[in-house]
Design a protein around this motif. Structure first.
Motif, PDB file in Angstrom:
ATOM      1  N   ALA A  12      -2.729  -4.552 -28.976  1.00 18.66           N
ATOM      2  CA  ALA A  12      -3.165  -4.750 -30.364  1.00 18.66           C
ATOM      3  C   ALA A  12      -4.062  -5.981 -30.431  1.00 18.66           C
ATOM      4  O   ALA A  12      -3.779  -7.000 -29.799  1.00 18.66           O
ATOM      5  CB  ALA A  12      -1.962  -4.937 -31.283  1.00 18.66           C
ATOM      6  N   VAL A  13      -5.138  -5.868 -31.189  1.00 17.89           N
ATOM      7  CA  VAL A  13      -6.056  -6.991 -31.400  1.00 17.89           C
ATOM      8  C   VAL A  13      -5.860  -7.493 -32.822  1.00 17.89           C
ATOM      9  O   VAL A  13      -5.757  -6.707 -33.763  1.00 17.89           O
ATOM     10  CB  VAL A  13      -7.523  -6.552 -31.174  1.00 17.89           C
ATOM     11  N   ASP A  14      -5.812  -8.796 -32.971  1.00 20.24           N
ATOM     12  CA  ASP A  14      -5.650  -9.412 -34.284  1.00 20.24           C
ATOM     13  C   ASP A  14      -6.865  -9.080 -35.139  1.00 20.24           C
ATOM     14  O   ASP A  14      -7.995  -9.387 -34.756  1.00 20.24           O
ATOM     15  CB  ASP A  14      -5.506 -10.925 -34.115  1.00 20.24           C
ATOM     16  N   ALA A  21      -5.218 -11.291 -28.957  1.00 22.64           N
ATOM     17  CA  ALA A  21      -4.727  -9.950 -28.673  1.00 22.64           C
ATOM     18  C   ALA A  21      -3.309 -10.046 -28.137  1.00 22.64           C
ATOM     19  O   ALA A  21      -2.869 -11.107 -27.673  1.00 22.64           O
ATOM     20  CB  ALA A  21      -5.625  -9.246 -27.667  1.00 22.64           C
ATOM     21  N   TYR A  22      -2.617  -8.923 -28.222  1.00 20.68           N
ATOM     22  CA  TYR A  22      -1.229  -8.848 -27.789  1.00 20.68           C
ATOM     23  C   TYR A  22      -1.063  -7.617 -26.919  1.00 20.68           C
ATOM     24  O   TYR A  22      -1.726  -6.609 -27.117  1.00 20.68           O
ATOM     25  CB  TYR A  22      -0.303  -8.730 -29.005  1.00 20.68           C
ATOM     26  N   VAL A  23      -0.154  -7.703 -25.961  1.00 19.94           N
ATOM     27  CA  VAL A  23       0.147  -6.561 -25.112  1.00 19.94           C
ATOM     28  C   VAL A  23       1.658  -6.540 -24.879  1.00 19.94           C
ATOM     29  O   VAL A  23       2.278  -7.594 -24.716  1.00 19.94           O
ATOM     30  CB  VAL A  23      -0.643  -6.615 -23.778  1.00 19.94           C
ATOM     31  N   SER A  24       2.233  -5.343 -24.927  1.00 20.84           N
ATOM     32  CA  SER A  24       3.637  -5.200 -24.537  1.00 20.84           C
ATOM     33  C   SER A  24       3.657  -4.416 -23.236  1.00 20.84           C
ATOM     34  O   SER A  24       2.894  -3.465 -23.047  1.00 20.84           O
ATOM     35  CB  SER A  24       4.454  -4.505 -25.623  1.00 20.84           C
ATOM     36  N   LEU A  25       4.519  -4.860 -22.349  1.00 25.59           N
ATOM     37  CA  LEU A  25       4.628  -4.259 -21.025  1.00 25.59           C
ATOM     38  C   LEU A  25       5.987  -3.598 -20.873  1.00 25.59           C
ATOM     39  O   LEU A  25       6.998  -4.148 -21.303  1.00 25.59           O
ATOM     40  CB  LEU A  25       4.445  -5.325 -19.945  1.00 25.59           C
ATOM     41  N   VAL A  59       9.560  -3.002 -25.754  1.00 28.12           N
ATOM     42  CA  VAL A  59       8.729  -3.019 -26.956  1.00 28.12           C
ATOM     43  C   VAL A  59       7.800  -1.819 -26.874  1.00 28.12           C
ATOM     44  O   VAL A  59       7.003  -1.703 -25.949  1.00 28.12           O
ATOM     45  CB  VAL A  59       7.941  -4.339 -27.075  1.00 28.12           C
ATOM     46  N   THR A  60       7.914  -0.911 -27.859  1.00 25.60           N
ATOM     47  CA  THR A  60       7.160   0.333 -27.810  1.00 25.60           C
ATOM     48  C   THR A  60       5.801   0.258 -28.490  1.00 25.60           C
ATOM     49  O   THR A  60       4.891   0.987 -28.128  1.00 25.60           O
ATOM     50  CB  THR A  60       7.986   1.472 -28.437  1.00 25.60           C
ATOM     51  N   SER A  61       5.658  -0.597 -29.506  1.00 28.08           N
ATOM     52  CA  SER A  61       4.350  -0.745 -30.147  1.00 28.08           C
ATOM     53  C   SER A  61       4.232  -2.113 -30.800  1.00 28.08           C
ATOM     54  O   SER A  61       5.229  -2.743 -31.138  1.00 28.08           O
ATOM     55  CB  SER A  61       4.101   0.360 -31.180  1.00 28.08           C
ATOM     56  N   LEU A  62       2.995  -2.547 -30.964  1.00 27.64           N
ATOM     57  CA  LEU A  62       2.670  -3.814 -31.624  1.00 27.64           C
ATOM     58  C   LEU A  62       1.675  -3.535 -32.732  1.00 27.64           C
ATOM     59  O   LEU A  62       0.719  -2.785 -32.536  1.00 27.64           O
ATOM     60  CB  LEU A  62       2.057  -4.802 -30.626  1.00 27.64           C
ATOM     61  N   THR A  63       1.890  -4.147 -33.895  1.00 27.24           N
ATOM     62  CA  THR A  63       1.010  -3.948 -35.039  1.00 27.24           C
ATOM     63  C   THR A  63       0.806  -5.272 -35.746  1.00 27.24           C
ATOM     64  O   THR A  63       1.736  -5.792 -36.365  1.00 27.24           O
ATOM     65  CB  THR A  63       1.619  -2.930 -36.037  1.00 27.24           C
ATOM     66  N   PRO A  64      -0.396  -5.857 -35.668  1.00 32.87           N
ATOM     67  CA  PRO A  64      -0.645  -7.085 -36.424  1.00 32.87           C
ATOM     68  C   PRO A  64      -0.904  -6.764 -37.896  1.00 32.87           C
ATOM     69  O   PRO A  64      -1.465  -5.730 -38.224  1.00 32.87           O
ATOM     70  CB  PRO A  64      -1.898  -7.677 -35.780  1.00 32.87           C
ATOM     71  N   HIS A  69      -1.644 -13.107 -39.697  1.00 30.56           N
ATOM     72  CA  HIS A  69      -0.614 -14.142 -39.609  1.00 30.56           C
ATOM     73  C   HIS A  69       0.750 -13.624 -39.190  1.00 30.56           C
ATOM     74  O   HIS A  69       1.667 -14.405 -39.003  1.00 30.56           O
ATOM     75  CB  HIS A  69      -0.484 -14.882 -40.937  1.00 30.56           C
ATOM     76  N   LEU A  70       0.886 -12.304 -39.060  1.00 31.84           N
ATOM     77  CA  LEU A  70       2.158 -11.713 -38.652  1.00 31.84           C
ATOM     78  C   LEU A  70       1.906 -10.634 -37.615  1.00 31.84           C
ATOM     79  O   LEU A  70       0.915  -9.910 -37.681  1.00 31.84           O
ATOM     80  CB  LEU A  70       2.878 -11.079 -39.841  1.00 31.84           C
ATOM     81  N   LEU A  71       2.828 -10.523 -36.674  1.00 37.48           N
ATOM     82  CA  LEU A  71       2.794  -9.467 -35.676  1.00 37.48           C
ATOM     83  C   LEU A  71       4.116  -8.711 -35.766  1.00 37.48           C
ATOM     84  O   LEU A  71       5.184  -9.329 -35.764  1.00 37.48           O
ATOM     85  CB  LEU A  71       2.635 -10.053 -34.270  1.00 37.48           C
ATOM     86  N   TYR A  72       4.032  -7.392 -35.872  1.00 36.85           N
ATOM     87  CA  TYR A  72       5.225  -6.554 -35.918  1.00 36.85           C
ATOM     88  C   TYR A  72       5.374  -5.845 -34.582  1.00 36.85           C
ATOM     89  O   TYR A  72       4.392  -5.419 -33.989  1.00 36.85           O
ATOM     90  CB  TYR A  72       5.124  -5.526 -37.045  1.00 36.85           C
ATOM     91  N   ALA A  73       6.618  -5.719 -34.135  1.00 32.35           N
ATOM     92  CA  ALA A  73       6.919  -5.028 -32.879  1.00 32.35           C
ATOM     93  C   ALA A  73       8.006  -4.002 -33.140  1.00 32.35           C
ATOM     94  O   ALA A  73       8.926  -4.240 -33.928  1.00 32.35           O
ATOM     95  CB  ALA A  73       7.395  -6.023 -31.824  1.00 32.35           C
ATOM     96  N   THR A  74       7.890  -2.849 -32.492  1.00 31.33           N
ATOM     97  CA  THR A  74       8.962  -1.855 -32.535  1.00 31.33           C
ATOM     98  C   THR A  74       9.594  -1.797 -31.152  1.00 31.33           C
ATOM     99  O   THR A  74       8.930  -2.024 -30.145  1.00 31.33           O
ATOM    100  CB  THR A  74       8.435  -0.468 -32.928  1.00 31.33           C
TER     101      THR A  74
END
Length: 162
Positions: A12-14, A21-25, A59-64, A69-74
């Protein structure tokens, strides 16, 4: 930087800053189900682990959030979490958002800025709306089961999408 020793689960890119940017592995193939979330603030030249206090689950998904100012993770264990990303202070911690989702992996998440709500997609248990603070989506009473998911009670701030 060697970052990817496991496969990439989500990127996910801010929306407010293209250098962030953020990445879940996923660590599943390595034989364990642990969270691994990385953040870059310089367009990918350097990465920092921001997993912190996430529950022990992939972590299955990331959503800024659109504000940046906030990042959500599932997570694979049915959790939705939030991290405040403004200000790069040490000790940032994830906080659970909502409760009462079925005990099923949360596969994806969409942020609806006008409604101030998150749309949550679960594996095999349907879609849910999670109103955020000040949101316009009505809540249902605590313990109301989702249609077709009898016995999986919903918390007061979750509503199943018919």
């Amino acid at each position: 930087t060697t970052l990817f020793r496991s496969w990439v689960q989500s990127i996910a890119v801010d929306p407010a800053n293209a250098n962030v940017a953020y990445v879940s592995l996923s660590t599943f193939r390595a034989g364990y189900d642990l969270p691994d979330v990385q953040e870059t603030t310089d367009g990918g030249r350097h990465w920092a682990n921001i997993t912190a206090n996430l529950p022990l689950s992939t972590v299955t998904s990331l959503t800024p959030a659109p504000s940046g100012h906030l990042l959500y993770a599932t997570l694979n264990n049915g959790t939705v979490a939030r991290l405040r990303t403004s200000g790069r202070m040490p000790g940032r911690a994830w906080a659970q958002v909502g409760t009462g989702l079925p005990d099923s992996p949360v596969m994806d998440l969409a942020y609806d800025a006008p409604a101030r709500a998150l749309y949550v997609a679960t594996f095999g248990h349907g879609f849910y709306v999670l109103p955020l603070s000040g949101g316009k989506v009505p809540a249902v009473p605590a313990g109301t089961p989702a249609p077709g998911n009898q016995g999986n009670g919903l918390a007061h701030n979750l509503r199943a999408i018919p």
